[in-house]
Scaffold this active site. Structure first.
Site, PDB file in Angstrom:
ATOM      1  N   ASP A 149      66.390  62.080  13.533  1.00 35.96           N
ATOM      2  CA  ASP A 149      66.146  61.989  12.101  1.00 35.96           C
ATOM      3  C   ASP A 149      66.581  63.345  11.530  1.00 35.96           C
ATOM      4  OD1 ASP A 149      64.979  61.221   9.557  1.00 35.96           O
ATOM      5  OD2 ASP A 149      63.297  62.525  10.075  1.00 35.96           O
ATOM      6  N   MET A 150      66.751  63.438  10.222  1.00 38.75           N
ATOM      7  CA  MET A 150      67.245  64.698   9.666  1.00 38.75           C
ATOM      8  C   MET A 150      66.160  65.521   8.966  1.00 38.75           C
ATOM      9  SD  MET A 150      70.554  65.305   7.192  1.00 38.75           S
ATOM     10  CE  MET A 150      69.770  64.714   5.689  1.00 38.75           C
ATOM     11  N   ASP A 151      65.605  64.986   7.883  1.00 40.26           N
ATOM     12  CA  ASP A 151      64.625  65.742   7.096  1.00 40.26           C
ATOM     13  C   ASP A 151      63.348  65.957   7.895  1.00 40.26           C
ATOM     14  OD1 ASP A 151      65.870  66.013   4.327  1.00 40.26           O
ATOM     15  OD2 ASP A 151      66.124  63.876   4.727  1.00 40.26           O
ATOM     16  N   ASP A 173      59.836  62.859  12.568  1.00 36.18           N
ATOM     17  CA  ASP A 173      58.674  63.625  12.111  1.00 36.18           C
ATOM     18  C   ASP A 173      57.760  62.770  11.248  1.00 36.18           C
ATOM     19  OD1 ASP A 173      59.251  65.032   8.930  1.00 36.18           O
ATOM     20  OD2 ASP A 173      60.550  63.567   9.894  1.00 36.18           O
ATOM     21  N   LYS A 210      64.098  52.903   6.312  1.00 32.92           N
ATOM     22  CA  LYS A 210      62.940  53.016   7.204  1.00 32.92           C
ATOM     23  C   LYS A 210      61.686  52.675   6.392  1.00 32.92           C
ATOM     24  CE  LYS A 210      65.137  56.893   9.661  1.00 32.92           C
ATOM     25  NZ  LYS A 210      65.042  58.336   9.965  1.00 32.92           N
TER      26      LYS A 210
END
Length: 221
Positions: free
Chosen positions: A12-14, A171, A146
């Site tokens: 995931d990125m953020d 996260d 998501k």
């Protein structure tokens, strides 16, 4: 029951690669406050991991405001976030080492995010990590973001790896639900103040930061 062999890691990125969740919360709070909503920064945690149009719809469902324009409101939040990333964006602890370790183990590397391509580009350029990823997938134009698994399934397909051989690193609870629904192995790295919550039990593993990923991967081999 034996764990299926790992062949890919999908990030995931953020909040996983870049310390941007607080920025999203500040931007979301600022724009919603300007629209007259009486919400706190703490309230925005509820929308972590959701795609931006779903975030705007989430708040509109609770506190409808006049002249509702989802796209315009979403864009206002995104612009705030990009501005911050380009000026102050910092990687989460252990990002570069984690990516290099995945390469050293011969694992394919993917990115599956709810964020738009504009934000993906801003993050990858700011952190100079774009070259590590063999597949980058956004939920931006999907019917569902998501916690729907589609963005993860798309990323696995682009890597040409069966989801059961993919490890997703998240996260957010919404992201974990998506990865579990995609039938992937999962690691949760929640922000420290939320790390003790019982809900993270849905992840196969929980780490304090990406700095622990090399040891985790070494133990898998």
């Amino acid at each position: 029951m034996t764990t299926p062999e790992l062949k890919a890691v999908i990030f995931d990125m953020d909040g996983v690669l870049i310390d941007s969740e607080p920025v999203w919360q500040i931007a979301e709070h600022k724009v919603m406050s300007e629209l007259g909503l009486n919400i706190s920064i703490e309230d925005t945690v509820e929308t972590t991991g959701l795609r931006i149009d779903h975030v705007v719809a989430f708040w509109y469902a609770r506190f409808p405001w006049p002249n509702y324009d989802n796209a315009q409101t979403a864009q206002a939040i995104v612009e705030q976030v990009i501005k911050h990333i380009l000026v102050e964006g910092t990687p989460m602890q252990g990002v570069i080492t984690a990516l290099k370790t995945c390469q050293e183990h011969g694992l394919k590397i993917g990115l599956a995010t709810s964020s738009s391509s504009d934000i993906i580009n801003a993050v990858l350029n700011k952190l100079a990590i774009g070259s590590y990823f063999q597949a980058i997938k956004s939920a931006e134009y999907l019917t569902y973001g998501k916690p729907h698994p589609e963005v993860y399934l798309n990323c696995a397909a682009a890597l040409n790896i069966d989801p059961i051989h993919c490890l997703a690193i998240e996260d957010s609870f919404n992201g974990l639900v998506a990865a579990r629904a995609a039938n992937m192995q999962t690691i949760a790295i929640p922000e420290p103040k939320l790390a003790g919550l019982a809900k993270w039990v849905i992840a196969h593993h929980q780490l304090a930061s990406l700095a622990q990923l090399p040891d985790f991967l070494a133990a898998q081999h």
